[in-house]
Design an enzyme around this catalytic site. Structure first.
Site, PDB file in Angstrom:
ATOM      1  N   HIS A 186       0.842  -1.206   0.000  1.00 14.62           N
ATOM      2  CA  HIS A 186       0.000   0.000   0.000  1.00 14.62           C
ATOM      3  C   HIS A 186       0.877   1.255   0.000  1.00 14.62           C
ATOM      4  O   HIS A 186       0.614   2.213  -0.727  1.00 14.62           O
ATOM      5  CB  HIS A 186      -0.893   0.052   1.245  1.00 14.62           C
ATOM      6  CG  HIS A 186      -1.934  -1.002   1.311  1.00 14.62           C
ATOM      7  ND1 HIS A 186      -2.055  -1.854   2.371  1.00 14.62           N
ATOM      8  CD2 HIS A 186      -2.919  -1.343   0.448  1.00 14.62           C
ATOM      9  CE1 HIS A 186      -3.071  -2.674   2.168  1.00 14.62           C
ATOM     10  NE2 HIS A 186      -3.607  -2.384   0.994  1.00 14.62           N
ATOM     11  N   LYS A 221     -17.330  -7.510   5.940  1.00 10.74           N
ATOM     12  CA  LYS A 221     -16.098  -8.066   6.495  1.00 10.74           C
ATOM     13  C   LYS A 221     -15.958  -7.699   7.960  1.00 10.74           C
ATOM     14  O   LYS A 221     -16.401  -6.650   8.399  1.00 10.74           O
ATOM     15  CB  LYS A 221     -14.878  -7.520   5.741  1.00 10.74           C
ATOM     16  CG  LYS A 221     -14.759  -7.997   4.322  1.00 10.74           C
ATOM     17  CD  LYS A 221     -13.466  -7.462   3.712  1.00 10.74           C
ATOM     18  CE  LYS A 221     -13.281  -7.939   2.284  1.00 10.74           C
ATOM     19  NZ  LYS A 221     -12.032  -7.415   1.703  1.00 10.74           N
ATOM     20  N   ARG A 241      -1.618  -5.954  -8.480  1.00  8.15           N
ATOM     21  CA  ARG A 241      -0.529  -6.863  -8.146  1.00  8.15           C
ATOM     22  C   ARG A 241      -0.293  -7.882  -9.246  1.00  8.15           C
ATOM     23  O   ARG A 241       0.824  -8.260  -9.518  1.00  8.15           O
ATOM     24  CB  ARG A 241      -0.828  -7.626  -6.849  1.00  8.15           C
ATOM     25  CG  ARG A 241      -0.799  -6.766  -5.619  1.00  8.15           C
ATOM     26  CD  ARG A 241      -1.190  -7.582  -4.438  1.00  8.15           C
ATOM     27  NE  ARG A 241      -2.561  -8.049  -4.621  1.00  8.15           N
ATOM     28  CZ  ARG A 241      -3.449  -8.197  -3.671  1.00  8.15           C
ATOM     29  NH1 ARG A 241      -3.125  -7.958  -2.444  1.00  8.15           N
ATOM     30  NH2 ARG A 241      -4.666  -8.604  -3.930  1.00  8.15           N
ATOM     31  N   SER A 252      -2.851  -7.613   2.641  1.00  2.02           N
ATOM     32  CA  SER A 252      -3.110  -7.520   4.080  1.00  2.02           C
ATOM     33  C   SER A 252      -3.432  -8.894   4.661  1.00  2.02           C
ATOM     34  O   SER A 252      -3.038  -9.208   5.782  1.00  2.02           O
ATOM     35  CB  SER A 252      -4.275  -6.552   4.348  1.00  2.02           C
ATOM     36  OG  SER A 252      -3.919  -5.243   3.984  1.00  2.02           O
TER      37      SER A 252
END
Length: 162
Positions: free
Chosen positions: A17, A41, A90, A128
């Site tokens: 990040h 979440k 990514r 994460s």
């Protein structure tokens, strides 16, 4: 003046990040990190903890601020008068879903564009979720997250194990 938002859950902020934040902060005048409240979440870190970790790890960037938001990213961008949404990629698998989201946002608000930054190779594997798993099992996270986040992991998992 170019104002952009960089939305995400940041649970927690990783070096991946921060790579995007550092690079994006060089191409925009103002970068607002939008910490998403996602009702679907259950985050490890509270909203307050995530915001504090982001503020601490981005304090060297004078044009970066941290805010929280709920709802659609495009609404957050409009509310903050941002003309760009920053997203990190990514892998090729990220591209499909991110492209779909970017096109949806553009159809809702044609005046707001999405700018993609490919993650630096050294962080291409990092998320994460991976950082949380490594920390949960007590392994070294120093290459994944800043020291302040590593300390937050230690406190979080020590506390949960008692």
């Amino acid at each position: 003046m170019i104002k952009a938002i960089y939305p995400g859950s940041f649970d927690p902020v990783t070096y991946g990040h921060l790579d995007i934040i550092k690079r994006a902060s060089k191409v925009v005048d103002e970068l607002i990190i939008g910490v998403l409240v996602n009702q679907k979440k259950k985050p490890l870190f509270s909203m307050e903890e995530r915001m504090e970790l982001l503020r601490e790890t981005t304090k060297e960037y004078s044009n970066v601020t941290v805010k929280t938001f709920e709802g659609l990213t495009i609404d957050f961008a409009r509310k903050n008068e941002a003309k760009l949404i920053i997203r990190g990629l990514r892998a090729v698998t990220d591209f499909e879903s991110e492209m779909q989201i970017a096109q949806t946002n553009h159809s809702i608000e044609p005046e707001i564009d999405t700018m993609f930054f490919t993650t630096s190779l050294e962080y291409a594997f990092l998320s994460s979720t991976i950082a949380k798993e490594v920390a949960f099992y007590g392994s070294d996270v120093s290459k994944l997250v800043p020291p302040v986040v590593a300390e937050a992991f230690r406190k979080k998992y020590d506390h949960e194990l008692q």
